[in-house]
Design an enzyme around this catalytic site. Sequence first.
Site, PDB file in Angstrom:
ATOM      1  N   LYS A 111       1.786 -42.428  -1.433  1.00 37.52           N
ATOM      2  CA  LYS A 111       2.865 -43.156  -2.103  1.00 37.52           C
ATOM      3  C   LYS A 111       2.361 -43.836  -3.373  1.00 37.52           C
ATOM      4  O   LYS A 111       3.055 -43.867  -4.382  1.00 37.52           O
ATOM      5  CB  LYS A 111       3.515 -44.154  -1.149  1.00 37.52           C
ATOM      6  CG  LYS A 111       4.328 -43.438  -0.080  1.00 37.52           C
ATOM      7  CD  LYS A 111       5.245 -44.335   0.702  1.00 37.52           C
ATOM      8  CE  LYS A 111       6.119 -43.456   1.593  1.00 37.52           C
ATOM      9  NZ  LYS A 111       6.929 -44.183   2.542  1.00 37.52           N
ATOM     10  N   LYS A 191       6.463 -32.719   4.627  1.00 44.79           N
ATOM     11  CA  LYS A 191       7.386 -33.170   5.676  1.00 44.79           C
ATOM     12  C   LYS A 191       8.737 -33.531   5.055  1.00 44.79           C
ATOM     13  O   LYS A 191       8.801 -33.928   3.886  1.00 44.79           O
ATOM     14  CB  LYS A 191       6.803 -34.354   6.438  1.00 44.79           C
ATOM     15  CG  LYS A 191       6.815 -35.661   5.688  1.00 44.79           C
ATOM     16  CD  LYS A 191       6.815 -36.877   6.618  1.00 44.79           C
ATOM     17  CE  LYS A 191       7.133 -38.122   5.790  1.00 44.79           C
ATOM     18  NZ  LYS A 191       7.580 -39.272   6.500  1.00 44.79           N
ATOM     19  N   LYS A 194      12.949 -38.682   2.823  1.00 47.14           N
ATOM     20  CA  LYS A 194      13.993 -39.165   1.923  1.00 47.14           C
ATOM     21  C   LYS A 194      13.507 -39.185   0.483  1.00 47.14           C
ATOM     22  O   LYS A 194      14.201 -38.752  -0.421  1.00 47.14           O
ATOM     23  CB  LYS A 194      14.395 -40.593   2.326  1.00 47.14           C
ATOM     24  CG  LYS A 194      15.107 -40.675   3.654  1.00 47.14           C
ATOM     25  CD  LYS A 194      15.593 -42.087   3.941  1.00 47.14           C
ATOM     26  CE  LYS A 194      14.545 -42.974   4.568  1.00 47.14           C
ATOM     27  NZ  LYS A 194      14.378 -42.865   5.998  1.00 47.14           N
TER      28      LYS A 194
HETATM   29  N1  AQP Z   1       9.895 -35.032   8.682  1.00 42.21           N
HETATM   30  C1  AQP Z   1       9.860 -35.768   9.787  1.00 42.21           C
HETATM   31  N2  AQP Z   1       9.652 -35.181  10.989  1.00 42.21           N
HETATM   32  C2  AQP Z   1       9.633 -35.921  12.138  1.00 42.21           C
HETATM   33  N3  AQP Z   1       9.822 -37.263  12.158  1.00 42.21           N
HETATM   34  C3  AQP Z   1      10.030 -37.888  10.975  1.00 42.21           C
HETATM   35  N4  AQP Z   1      10.250 -39.191  10.653  1.00 42.21           N
HETATM   36  C4  AQP Z   1      10.412 -39.288   9.317  1.00 42.21           C
HETATM   37  N5  AQP Z   1      10.297 -38.076   8.736  1.00 42.21           N
HETATM   38  C5  AQP Z   1      10.062 -37.188   9.738  1.00 42.21           C
HETATM   39  C6  AQP Z   1      10.306 -40.277  11.629  1.00 42.21           C
HETATM   40  O1  AQP Z   1      11.514 -40.986  11.428  1.00 42.21           O
HETATM   41  C7  AQP Z   1      11.307 -42.352  11.754  1.00 42.21           C
HETATM   42  C8  AQP Z   1      11.867 -43.241  10.684  1.00 42.21           C
HETATM   43  O2  AQP Z   1      11.244 -42.954   9.451  1.00 42.21           O
HETATM   44  P1  AQP Z   1      11.323 -44.003   8.261  1.00 42.21           P
HETATM   45  O3  AQP Z   1      12.533 -43.816   7.472  1.00 42.21           O
HETATM   46  O4  AQP Z   1      11.130 -45.354   8.765  1.00 42.21           O
HETATM   47  O5  AQP Z   1      10.006 -43.717   7.497  1.00 42.21           O
HETATM   48  P2  AQP Z   1       9.474 -42.485   6.782  1.00 42.21           P
HETATM   49  O6  AQP Z   1       8.553 -41.760   7.690  1.00 42.21           O
HETATM   50  O7  AQP Z   1       8.870 -43.052   5.570  1.00 42.21           O
HETATM   51  O8  AQP Z   1      10.762 -41.583   6.465  1.00 42.21           O
HETATM   52  P3  AQP Z   1      10.948 -40.775   5.156  1.00 42.21           P
HETATM   53  O9  AQP Z   1      12.165 -39.967   5.223  1.00 42.21           O
HETATM   54  O10 AQP Z   1       9.689 -40.051   4.873  1.00 42.21           O
HETATM   55  O11 AQP Z   1      11.223 -41.916   4.106  1.00 42.21           O
HETATM   56  P4  AQP Z   1      10.479 -42.270   2.763  1.00 42.21           P
HETATM   57  O12 AQP Z   1      10.453 -41.009   1.960  1.00 42.21           O
HETATM   58  O13 AQP Z   1      11.351 -43.333   2.161  1.00 42.21           O
HETATM   59  O14 AQP Z   1       9.136 -42.780   3.154  1.00 42.21           O
HETATM   60  C9  AQP Z   1       9.817 -42.538  11.969  1.00 42.21           C
HETATM   61  O15 AQP Z   1       9.547 -42.605  13.350  1.00 42.21           O
HETATM   62  C10 AQP Z   1       9.212 -41.300  11.386  1.00 42.21           C
HETATM   63  O16 AQP Z   1       8.029 -40.930  12.067  1.00 42.21           O
END
Ligand code: AQP
Length: 324
Positions: A111, A191, A194
Amino acid sequence: MPRIFSGIQPSGELHIGNYLGAVKNWVQIQSLHESFFCIVDLHAITVPYEPAVLRERTQAMALTLFAAGLDPARTSVFVQSAVREHTELQWIFNSVTPLGELERQTQFKEKAARQEQVMAGILNYPVLQAADILLYRADVVPVGEDQVQHLELSRVVARNWNARFGANFFPEPKPLLTPTRRIMGLDGQAKMSKSLGNTIGLMETPEQTWAKLRPAVTDPARVKKTDPGNPDVCNIFQLHKAFSPEATVAEVDRQCRSAGWGCIDCKKVLHANMTAELAPIQARAQEMSAKPEGLRDALGDGAAKARTAAAETMRQVRDAMGFA
Ligand code: AQP
């Protein structure tokens, strides 16, 4: 009864990676444990954002979580900033967290590399996450694979605090992973996330979903329809395993390897099964959005239960640490 805690950022629409990796599991286990599910708005402010948009997204995330099946009668769903002890415990944990442990975190490195100006909050994110979990003295944290390293840090924090101030007070939390612990993005590169814009949102219409699935990356070695494919390296096959019945998954495997179906045929079947699972969630969300007071009350009840548990932990932490 073991306690569980998990959180999700309100940084955009809930996507099928979050749903399959975490939220679907939360729904299944919500009544097997005393459970707390948190919309972590404080984690979403380490990047530039609009306050009005954050408020809107927090509400939308709550609506989606309830529509996906979290039941306010069986679990506590609440917004992180409504329980002030999260930030209080984070400050305390900063004093038992070695800087090197934070700098090593893969998500921090990734990040930070994507941002022009890196805020300290990105480095400290896992310390706040440790506070989120340990405030409820949770044993089990149902998350996707990307969060395992952060959880390891929560274990270090718990261990360090316990060593100085109170043996075994904080449990060392363990991850609970699902078979769909890592959903890849539609680009097949990283992965589903968002911030990478490679997602399918849970609330997207069947038309929007199809527009994204149609061009999605499959087995890169399968160039023509007549080339046999390898489902083991195909992201669409992984999604079939999550959304399609077992017999369909076996059929997809056969048809892909024998070049019986082309990728578009395969995606059409996936699209139908995905739509069948998402349609009832979307219908519930529609119903709930007509009654905003129901959402407010459910979040209020969740926050009240969370505050009671958090206050008890902090009473003991303050006492153990010598605060007057
Ligand atoms: N691609 C994924 N596959 C499986 N699990 C996932 N999680 C996120 N992406 C995947 C799980 O979703 C939960 C909540 O995620 P979050 O929004 O708190 O954090 P994150 O992992 O940062 O999600 P994003 O979409 O990747 O958001 P950004 O891009 O903003 O950082 C967690 O349990 C995560 O493991």
